[in-house]
Motif scaffolding. Structure first.
Motif, PDB file in Angstrom:
ATOM      1  N   ALA A  28       0.900  -1.243  -0.010  1.00 38.61           N
ATOM      2  CA  ALA A  28      -0.070  -0.018  -0.040  1.00 38.61           C
ATOM      3  C   ALA A  28       0.782   1.339  -0.124  1.00 38.61           C
ATOM      4  CB  ALA A  28      -1.046  -0.187   1.339  1.00 38.61           C
ATOM      5  N   PRO A  29       1.851   1.364   0.810  1.00 37.97           N
ATOM      6  CA  PRO A  29       2.800   2.660   0.904  1.00 37.97           C
ATOM      7  C   PRO A  29       3.323   3.015  -0.564  1.00 37.97           C
ATOM      8  CG  PRO A  29       3.142   1.181   2.761  1.00 37.97           C
ATOM      9  CD  PRO A  29       2.353   0.472   1.899  1.00 37.97           C
ATOM     10  N   GLN A  30       3.859   1.861  -1.134  1.00 37.11           N
ATOM     11  CA  GLN A  30       4.256   1.907  -2.474  1.00 37.11           C
ATOM     12  C   GLN A  30       3.381   2.546  -3.399  1.00 37.11           C
ATOM     13  OE1 GLN A  30       4.995  -0.690  -0.601  1.00 37.11           O
ATOM     14  NE2 GLN A  30       6.873  -0.231  -0.043  1.00 37.11           N
ATOM     15  N   ARG A  31       2.187   1.727  -3.427  1.00 35.91           N
ATOM     16  CA  ARG A  31       1.199   2.481  -4.567  1.00 35.91           C
ATOM     17  C   ARG A  31       0.854   3.821  -4.229  1.00 35.91           C
ATOM     18  NH1 ARG A  31      -1.111  -2.630  -2.970  1.00 35.91           N
ATOM     19  NH2 ARG A  31      -2.818  -1.579  -1.859  1.00 35.91           N
ATOM     20  N   PHE A  32       0.742   4.142  -2.977  1.00 33.03           N
ATOM     21  CA  PHE A  32       0.388   5.709  -2.494  1.00 33.03           C
ATOM     22  C   PHE A  32       1.397   6.478  -2.959  1.00 33.03           C
ATOM     23  CE2 PHE A  32      -0.147   9.228   0.100  1.00 33.03           C
ATOM     24  CZ  PHE A  32      -1.612   9.457   0.124  1.00 33.03           C
ATOM     25  N   GLU A  33       2.848   6.387  -2.668  1.00 35.75           N
ATOM     26  CA  GLU A  33       3.900   6.896  -3.106  1.00 35.75           C
ATOM     27  C   GLU A  33       4.162   7.101  -4.650  1.00 35.75           C
ATOM     28  OE1 GLU A  33       8.576   7.682  -1.647  1.00 35.75           O
ATOM     29  OE2 GLU A  33       7.660   5.708  -2.053  1.00 35.75           O
ATOM     30  N   SER A  34       3.675   6.136  -5.190  1.00 33.09           N
ATOM     31  CA  SER A  34       3.744   6.136  -7.027  1.00 33.09           C
ATOM     32  C   SER A  34       2.485   7.319  -7.240  1.00 33.09           C
ATOM     33  CB  SER A  34       3.475   4.866  -7.389  1.00 33.09           C
ATOM     34  OG  SER A  34       3.346   4.981  -8.803  1.00 33.09           O
ATOM     35  N   MET A  35       1.548   7.199  -6.745  1.00 32.19           N
ATOM     36  CA  MET A  35       0.171   8.371  -6.964  1.00 32.19           C
ATOM     37  C   MET A  35       1.059   9.743  -6.627  1.00 32.19           C
ATOM     38  SD  MET A  35      -3.086   6.004  -6.140  1.00 32.19           S
ATOM     39  CE  MET A  35      -4.066   7.435  -7.014  1.00 32.19           C
ATOM     40  N   MET A  36       1.547   9.822  -5.532  1.00 34.20           N
ATOM     41  CA  MET A  36       2.229  11.017  -5.055  1.00 34.20           C
ATOM     42  C   MET A  36       3.087  11.550  -6.105  1.00 34.20           C
ATOM     43  SD  MET A  36       2.772  10.680  -1.132  1.00 34.20           S
ATOM     44  CE  MET A  36       3.410  12.318  -0.853  1.00 34.20           C
ATOM     45  N   ARG A  37       4.022  10.865  -6.676  1.00 32.07           N
ATOM     46  CA  ARG A  37       4.947  10.993  -7.557  1.00 32.07           C
ATOM     47  C   ARG A  37       4.545  11.518  -8.913  1.00 32.07           C
ATOM     48  NH1 ARG A  37      10.196  10.068  -5.890  1.00 32.07           N
ATOM     49  NH2 ARG A  37      10.549   8.774  -4.198  1.00 32.07           N
ATOM     50  N   SER A  38       3.436  10.884  -9.321  1.00 29.77           N
ATOM     51  CA  SER A  38       2.707  11.366 -10.586  1.00 29.77           C
ATOM     52  C   SER A  38       1.804  12.303 -10.524  1.00 29.77           C
ATOM     53  CB  SER A  38       2.042   9.994 -11.036  1.00 29.77           C
ATOM     54  OG  SER A  38       0.857   9.703 -10.151  1.00 29.77           O
ATOM     55  N   GLY A  39       1.655  12.812  -9.199  1.00 29.33           N
ATOM     56  CA  GLY A  39       0.647  14.011  -9.186  1.00 29.33           C
ATOM     57  C   GLY A  39      -0.721  13.750  -9.129  1.00 29.33           C
ATOM     58  N   LYS A  40      -1.056  12.401  -8.944  1.00 27.33           N
ATOM     59  CA  LYS A  40      -2.545  12.261  -8.853  1.00 27.33           C
ATOM     60  C   LYS A  40      -3.068  12.564  -7.462  1.00 27.33           C
ATOM     61  CE  LYS A  40      -2.508   8.477 -12.411  1.00 27.33           C
ATOM     62  NZ  LYS A  40      -2.814   6.947 -12.671  1.00 27.33           N
ATOM     63  N   ILE A  41      -2.083  12.357  -6.539  1.00 23.79           N
ATOM     64  CA  ILE A  41      -2.194  12.843  -4.897  1.00 23.79           C
ATOM     65  C   ILE A  41      -1.214  14.092  -4.679  1.00 23.79           C
ATOM     66  CG2 ILE A  41      -2.205  12.156  -2.554  1.00 23.79           C
ATOM     67  CD1 ILE A  41      -2.699   9.170  -3.264  1.00 23.79           C
ATOM     68  N   ALA A  42      -2.004  15.102  -4.443  1.00 26.90           N
ATOM     69  CA  ALA A  42      -1.241  16.292  -4.312  1.00 26.90           C
ATOM     70  C   ALA A  42      -1.036  16.493  -2.538  1.00 26.90           C
ATOM     71  CB  ALA A  42      -2.302  17.544  -4.665  1.00 26.90           C
ATOM     72  N   ASN A  43      -0.073  17.178  -2.403  1.00 30.20           N
ATOM     73  CA  ASN A  43       0.317  17.595  -0.866  1.00 30.20           C
ATOM     74  C   ASN A  43      -1.008  18.387  -0.394  1.00 30.20           C
ATOM     75  OD1 ASN A  43       2.900  16.564  -1.407  1.00 30.20           O
ATOM     76  ND2 ASN A  43       3.904  18.473  -1.373  1.00 30.20           N
ATOM     77  N   GLY A  44      -0.991  18.306   0.846  1.00 31.61           N
ATOM     78  CA  GLY A  44      -2.276  18.885   1.224  1.00 31.61           C
ATOM     79  C   GLY A  44      -3.549  18.235   1.118  1.00 31.61           C
ATOM     80  N   SER A  45      -3.590  17.171   0.717  1.00 35.61           N
ATOM     81  CA  SER A  45      -4.886  16.558   0.423  1.00 35.61           C
ATOM     82  C   SER A  45      -5.552  16.045   1.672  1.00 35.61           C
ATOM     83  CB  SER A  45      -4.754  15.367  -0.478  1.00 35.61           C
ATOM     84  OG  SER A  45      -4.425  15.646  -1.907  1.00 35.61           O
ATOM     85  N   ASP A  46      -6.984  15.942   1.598  1.00 37.42           N
ATOM     86  CA  ASP A  46      -7.732  15.375   2.540  1.00 37.42           C
ATOM     87  C   ASP A  46      -7.585  13.744   2.799  1.00 37.42           C
ATOM     88  OD1 ASP A  46      -8.789  17.404   4.671  1.00 37.42           O
ATOM     89  OD2 ASP A  46      -9.476  18.395   2.691  1.00 37.42           O
ATOM     90  N   ILE A  47      -7.239  12.993   3.678  1.00 40.48           N
ATOM     91  CA  ILE A  47      -7.385  11.538   3.375  1.00 40.48           C
ATOM     92  C   ILE A  47      -8.477  10.971   4.245  1.00 40.48           C
ATOM     93  CG2 ILE A  47      -5.904   9.596   3.598  1.00 40.48           C
ATOM     94  CD1 ILE A  47      -4.735  11.391   1.697  1.00 40.48           C
ATOM     95  N   GLY A  69       3.838  14.726   3.004  1.00 38.21           N
ATOM     96  CA  GLY A  69       2.996  15.671   1.841  1.00 38.21           C
ATOM     97  C   GLY A  69       1.968  16.738   2.871  1.00 38.21           C
ATOM     98  N   SER A  70       2.243  17.061   4.056  1.00 36.58           N
ATOM     99  CA  SER A  70       1.406  17.811   4.858  1.00 36.58           C
ATOM    100  C   SER A  70      -0.109  17.487   4.835  1.00 36.58           C
ATOM    101  CB  SER A  70       1.678  19.286   4.420  1.00 36.58           C
ATOM    102  OG  SER A  70       2.978  19.539   4.887  1.00 36.58           O
ATOM    103  N   MET A  71      -0.473  16.282   4.545  1.00 36.97           N
ATOM    104  CA  MET A  71      -1.968  15.809   4.563  1.00 36.97           C
ATOM    105  C   MET A  71      -2.695  15.811   5.632  1.00 36.97           C
ATOM    106  SD  MET A  71      -1.127  12.987   1.533  1.00 36.97           S
ATOM    107  CE  MET A  71      -0.121  13.361   0.210  1.00 36.97           C
ATOM    108  N   VAL A  72      -3.916  15.750   5.507  1.00 37.49           N
ATOM    109  CA  VAL A  72      -4.958  15.791   6.606  1.00 37.49           C
ATOM    110  C   VAL A  72      -5.793  14.535   6.789  1.00 37.49           C
ATOM    111  CG1 VAL A  72      -6.937  17.049   7.569  1.00 37.49           C
ATOM    112  CG2 VAL A  72      -5.284  18.438   6.182  1.00 37.49           C
ATOM    113  N   THR A  73      -5.772  13.940   7.874  1.00 37.13           N
ATOM    114  CA  THR A  73      -6.275  12.509   8.099  1.00 37.13           C
ATOM    115  C   THR A  73      -7.774  12.645   8.611  1.00 37.13           C
ATOM    116  OG1 THR A  73      -5.039  12.073   9.916  1.00 37.13           O
ATOM    117  CG2 THR A  73      -4.143  11.164   7.834  1.00 37.13           C
ATOM    118  N   HIS A  74      -8.811  11.903   8.291  1.00 39.59           N
ATOM    119  CA  HIS A  74     -10.108  11.935   8.678  1.00 39.59           C
ATOM    120  C   HIS A  74     -10.362  10.309   8.723  1.00 39.59           C
ATOM    121  CE1 HIS A  74     -10.807  16.018   7.527  1.00 39.59           C
ATOM    122  NE2 HIS A  74      -9.912  15.819   6.553  1.00 39.59           N
ATOM    123  N   LEU A  75     -11.594  10.094   9.410  1.00 32.61           N
ATOM    124  CA  LEU A  75     -12.266   8.999   9.213  1.00 32.61           C
ATOM    125  C   LEU A  75     -13.220   9.181   8.269  1.00 32.61           C
ATOM    126  CD1 LEU A  75     -10.593   8.014  11.546  1.00 32.61           C
ATOM    127  CD2 LEU A  75     -12.437   6.789  12.392  1.00 32.61           C
ATOM    128  N   GLY A  76     -13.683   8.340   7.236  1.00 27.80           N
ATOM    129  CA  GLY A  76     -14.838   8.585   6.549  1.00 27.80           C
ATOM    130  C   GLY A  76     -14.838   7.538   5.312  1.00 27.80           C
TER     131      GLY A  76
END
Length: 326
Positions: A28-47, A69-76
């Protein structure tokens, strides 16, 4: 992993929304990081998390990516149909470690639940392992000594902690980083700054010890245009000490400085003790067309050491004007 970054989402939420649901596996971390590097997941996103998984190292790795990535975590959970209520979210095991990686962490609301593993209450000896639980909690600014009693008292594994306990222990911060206090001397005058960074802005207060009194200044950074609107529509501004309005004999207007609403008051030096020994300090602008008020309030708990240091410096700088603190 579902990414919502359409125009409507960005207009309403002001940030992309990323939904992570299911089991957090080793990849899971590798998949998430790949999406960060590609720009699909931006810094500051709500997770938004609705997940589980026994791979704690994967949860920790995700948490570190969130913080990077200075992201924000929620449950949802994501609504499947327009107007339909979202299903409750559950976050357990590896998901909890990922949740703690958020720079801002929102406490669960409604039927959403987060279950903390009992092992988080254990304080193992220092380890060279970079994925050691205690090292990770410290890295994420989590006070394990505040968390452990909550888990022990729950008598269950996992411990389903309610929002008020999470906020009180600063496990969740609901968009606000801890209040900080810095003390320095500027041109010989003791100067204290209280600052709180929150998502989307910053609040700041300063206390400057002068020969003729104490200059109190509050800065509410809300953006240049909004600041102008608040001041233009403001009936008056005021300072609150322990939730009660303070009345120094001077004009009560607010001004705009760059992107902030600014409220300044000069207090007699003899009132310094009551200001820094207060439980809360607030600064507000009352709207002349409604009952609304705009501003902020600081809770000063936990800052006693630096406040006493500042008070002593003021006493030494201008002893004639500062009444001794009882």
């Amino acid at each position: 992993m579902q990414v919502n970054n359409d125009r409507l989402t960005l207009a309403v939420a002001k940030a992309p929304q990323i939904y992570l649901a299911g089991v957090i596996d080793a990849d899971a971390p590798q998949r998430f990081e790949s999406m960060m590097r590609s720009g699909k997941i931006a810094n500051g996103s709500d997770i938004y998390l609705n997940a589980s998984g026994a791979d704690l190292h994967a949860g920790i790795a995700l948490g570190r990516l969130f913080r990077q990535g200075s992201m924000v975590t929620h449950l949802g959970t994501q609504r499947r149909q327009r107007g339909a209520p979202a299903k409750p979210a559950l976050c357990t095991d590896a998901c909890v470690y990922a949740y703690l990686g958020g720079l801002y962490r929102w406490a669960p609301t409604g039927a959403d639940r987060i279950g903390f593993p009992a092992q988080m209450a254990v304080d193992p000896k220092a380890s060279a392992d970079p994925d050691d639980t205690s090292a990770y909690l410290k890295e994420m600014d989590i006070d394990q000594s505040a968390l452990a009693p909550l888990l022990t008292a729950a008598h269950a594994d996992p411990a389903w902690l309610p929002a008020d306990q999470l906020i009180a222990a600063r496990i969740a911060n609901n968009g606000r980083l801890p209040l900080t206090a810095t003390y320095q001397v500027q041109n010989g005058e003791p100067y204290l700054t209280l600052a709180e960074v929150k998502r989307g802005g910053q609040h700041r207060m300063s206390l400057e010890c002068r020969r003729d009194g104490v200059l109190f200044t509050a800065y509410n950074a809300v953006g240049a245009e909004h600041a102008k609107q608040i001041v233009a529509h403001g009936a008056r501004s005021f300072v609150e000490v322990n939730h009660a309005e303070s009345y120094p004999p001077q004009q009560d207007y607010a001004t705009v400085q760059d992107d902030a609403v600014v409220i300044a008051r000069t207090y007699p030096g003899a009132q310094l003790g009551s200001l820094i020994s207060a439980t809360t300090l607030g600064a507000w602008v009352r709207d002349r067309n409604s009952m609304l008020r705009y501003g902020f309030e600081f809770e000063l708990g936990g800052l006693d050491h630096i406040l006493r240091k500042y008070y002593q410096a003021c006493w030494e700088y201008a002893p004639w004007q500062v009444a001794k603190k009882s």
